[in-house]
Write an enzyme that holds these catalytic residues in place. Structure first.
Site, PDB file in Angstrom:
ATOM      1  N   TYR A  19      34.971  35.908  32.442  1.00 18.62           N
ATOM      2  CA  TYR A  19      36.290  36.347  32.904  1.00 18.62           C
ATOM      3  C   TYR A  19      36.161  37.772  33.451  1.00 18.62           C
ATOM      4  O   TYR A  19      36.138  38.739  32.696  1.00 18.62           O
ATOM      5  CB  TYR A  19      37.287  36.300  31.746  1.00 18.62           C
TER       6      TYR A  19
ATOM      7  N   TYR B 100      37.647  34.893  44.075  1.00 24.27           N
ATOM      8  CA  TYR B 100      38.050  33.486  44.255  1.00 24.27           C
ATOM      9  C   TYR B 100      39.533  33.288  43.982  1.00 24.27           C
ATOM     10  O   TYR B 100      40.296  32.848  44.862  1.00 24.27           O
ATOM     11  CB  TYR B 100      37.151  32.622  43.370  1.00 24.27           C
TER      12      TYR B 100
END
Lengths: 391, 140
Positions: free
Chosen positions: A286, A334
């Site tokens: 993350y 992304y």
């Protein structure tokens, strides 16, 4: 003792992921709601598994929009679960849901679990949507939540270990190079270390390119027993091990800003799986901010404490590098709709199925998916593998 | 009306006691009567040992910058946000007033002061000369 040395969690190979999907991503059509996106992803993930909403008896969700997220998702989709888990520990919640789903399935509390998430924070003004309220003992100083908290951690890492802004920038550049191989990535223009250093400073030492995107997006993951998975469409991806941990909520309460609770979540996951970092073929971390990747690579055991900066240099985590990290382009390039955790699971599963297209890591058998929540607060690690990885 | 208090608990409201200290120009923290460790933010149970015998102490106000960031805004100069390690062994978020934000560094010695922010007294810090204040008091 904090329980660091206790092995527990899911039984290796008993639980499988049988469907993953994203919703529309990036900037979605005006008017679509967070629940619309969660439902788009849920429908696609269930279809991939050859299941319908009526097969779902365990429902898992978290949301910055809906405090009772599983109620909202259940109502919208017409799902009547016998097991409902809205654990909300920040962006890592969905990795946590994967582990909780495994425990619930092993305990017989449900058989088919759906984890679903959606957010329209880009459409809603392009700022992080968060239910978090400033802590009274931090609020008077106006840290910019959450970037200033991560910037504080970066400042300490630089002080203790000589980490440089260039090394942080390497993380953003590697993420962009992966994003350039992912047609669904939000930002796909070339990016250099110099570009990152020259971009707008937000909270020193972090520039806007050290920070994750603010996008719309949703995702869903379908989980069931390995037994049931055998009868379903597609190759199951097995849960090998998992662990979660948190030591603080607010950054001023974090015991050591250079060490996250990923030390515990990671060691629990590796112990449960009987694996070591060197066994991992592809890593999804993350990356809310560039410094996260350094901290998690260190805390999960891919390099020594303090060596994260040197480790990521020279393209080691970029396409063609020694250790593929954040192969979808990550939260940095992304997609990052505010709670990114579900996407580390989705990309890990896609890589293990060999569905990565241009960004596929050849022969990936073991993947690590790591979620972070709050301000380096909650840490959840899952190890996933193909049938071959069950040994 | 007198509140009904849990057995062994203090009637004092932790946040209020802390704020009252600031209003008098004092930086209060807690010390655990069971494990003797410093506790901040103020609360009713010790996060180290679980003890409930927390008592207030006044900090001498000397500390060291543990971590720092300069927060940039659309207009105006960036401002400082720092975590300060007080010599008594507790950490708090604050800001260092005086130097430009970008000149505040990890390791800098600082000294407590009170400023008014949004109408409320708030703990801030100012640079102190190296070696200022007792440096042997850290108990971590």
């Amino acid at each position: 003792m904090t329980g660091t040395d206790q092995v527990g969690g899911p039984t290796k190979g008993r639980i499988a992921v049988v469907g993953v999907a994203e919703s529309d991503l990036g900037k979605v059509t005006d008017g679509l709601t967070p629940l619309d996106l969660a439902a788009q992803a849920a429908g696609a993930a269930l279809a991939e598994a050859g299941l319908t909403k009526d097969d779902v008896d365990g429902l898992f969700s978290a949301s910055s929009y809906h405090p009772n997220a599983t109620l909202e998702v259940g109502e919208y989709l017409g799902i009547r679960p016998r097991y409902s888990d809205g654990s909300s520990i920040g962006g890592s919640s969905f990795v946590s849901h994967l582990l909780h789903a495994a425990a619930a399935i092993e305990a017989g509390m449900c058989e088919v679990a759906l984890i679903a998430y959606g957010s329209t924070q880009r459409s809603d003004g392009g700022r992080l949507i968060t239910p978090s309220r400033p802590m009274p003992y931090e609020a008077p100083y106006h840290p910019r939540f959450p970037v200033s908290m991560y910037a504080l951690a970066a400042s300490r890492h630089m002080y203790e270990y000589g980490t440089t802004r260039e090394q942080l920038a390497e993380v953003a550049v590697a993420a962009r190079e992966w994003a350039r191989l992912n047609p669904k990535a939000f930002l796909r223009d070339p990016l250099t270390v110099e570009d990152v250093l020259a971009s707008r400073m937000v909270s020193s030492p972090l520039t806007v390119r050290d920070c994750c995107l603010v996008t719309d997006g949703g995702g869903a993951v379908v989980v069931t027993s390995a037994e049931r998975a055998r009868d379903l469409r597609g190759d199951p991806i097995y849960l090998l091990g998992g662990g979660e941990a948190h030591h603080h909520r607010n950054i001023s309460q974090m015991p050591d800003l250079t060490v996250t609770a990923a030390v515990d979540s990671g060691s629990r996951a590796f112990a449960a799986a009987g694996l070591l970092p060197e066994d991992v073929d592809v890593v999804q971390l993350y990356d809310a901010f560039t410094v996260n990747v350094l901290l998690f690579l260190e805390d999960l055991g891919f390099c020594e404490k303090g060596e994260g900066g040197a480790f990521v240099s020279g393209g080691r985590i970029a396409p063609g590098g020694e250790l593929p990290v954040n192969t979808n382009g990550g939260g940095l390039s992304y997609c990052h709709p505010g709670m990114y955790g579900i996407f580390v699971v989705i990309e890990a599963v896609r890589q293990l199925r060999g569905e990565g297209g241009d960004r596929q890591v050849a022969g990936a058998q073991v993947a690590l998916a790591h979620g972070n929540g709050g301000v380096l607060s909650s840490q959840v690690t899952a190890l996933l593998g193909t049938a071959a990885a069950l040994g | 009306m007198r509140p009904i208090t849990a057995e062994g608990a203090s009637e004092a409201v932790p946040g209020r006691t802390y704020a009252a200290g600031l209003a008098e120009g004092r930086l209060l923290f807690q010390e655990c009567g069971d494990c003797w460790r410093a506790v901040f933010f103020p609360r009713v149970a010790c996060p180290h040992c679980g003890g409930r015998a927390l008592r207030y102490r006044e900090s001498r106000g000397f500390g060291t910058v543990y971590a720092t960031t300069s927060v940039y805004r659309r207009s105006g100069e960036p401002y400082d946000v720092s975590l300060i390690d007080l010599d008594e062994g507790f950490r708090m978020m604050s800001r260092v007033d005086g130097p430009p934000a970008e000149d505040v560094e990890v390791g800098m010695r600082v000294r407590f002061a009170v400023e008014t922010v949004d109408g409320e007294p708030v703990a801030v810090f100012r640079p102190a000369a190296n070696g200022d204040g007792p440096t042997t008091g850290a108990r971590r």
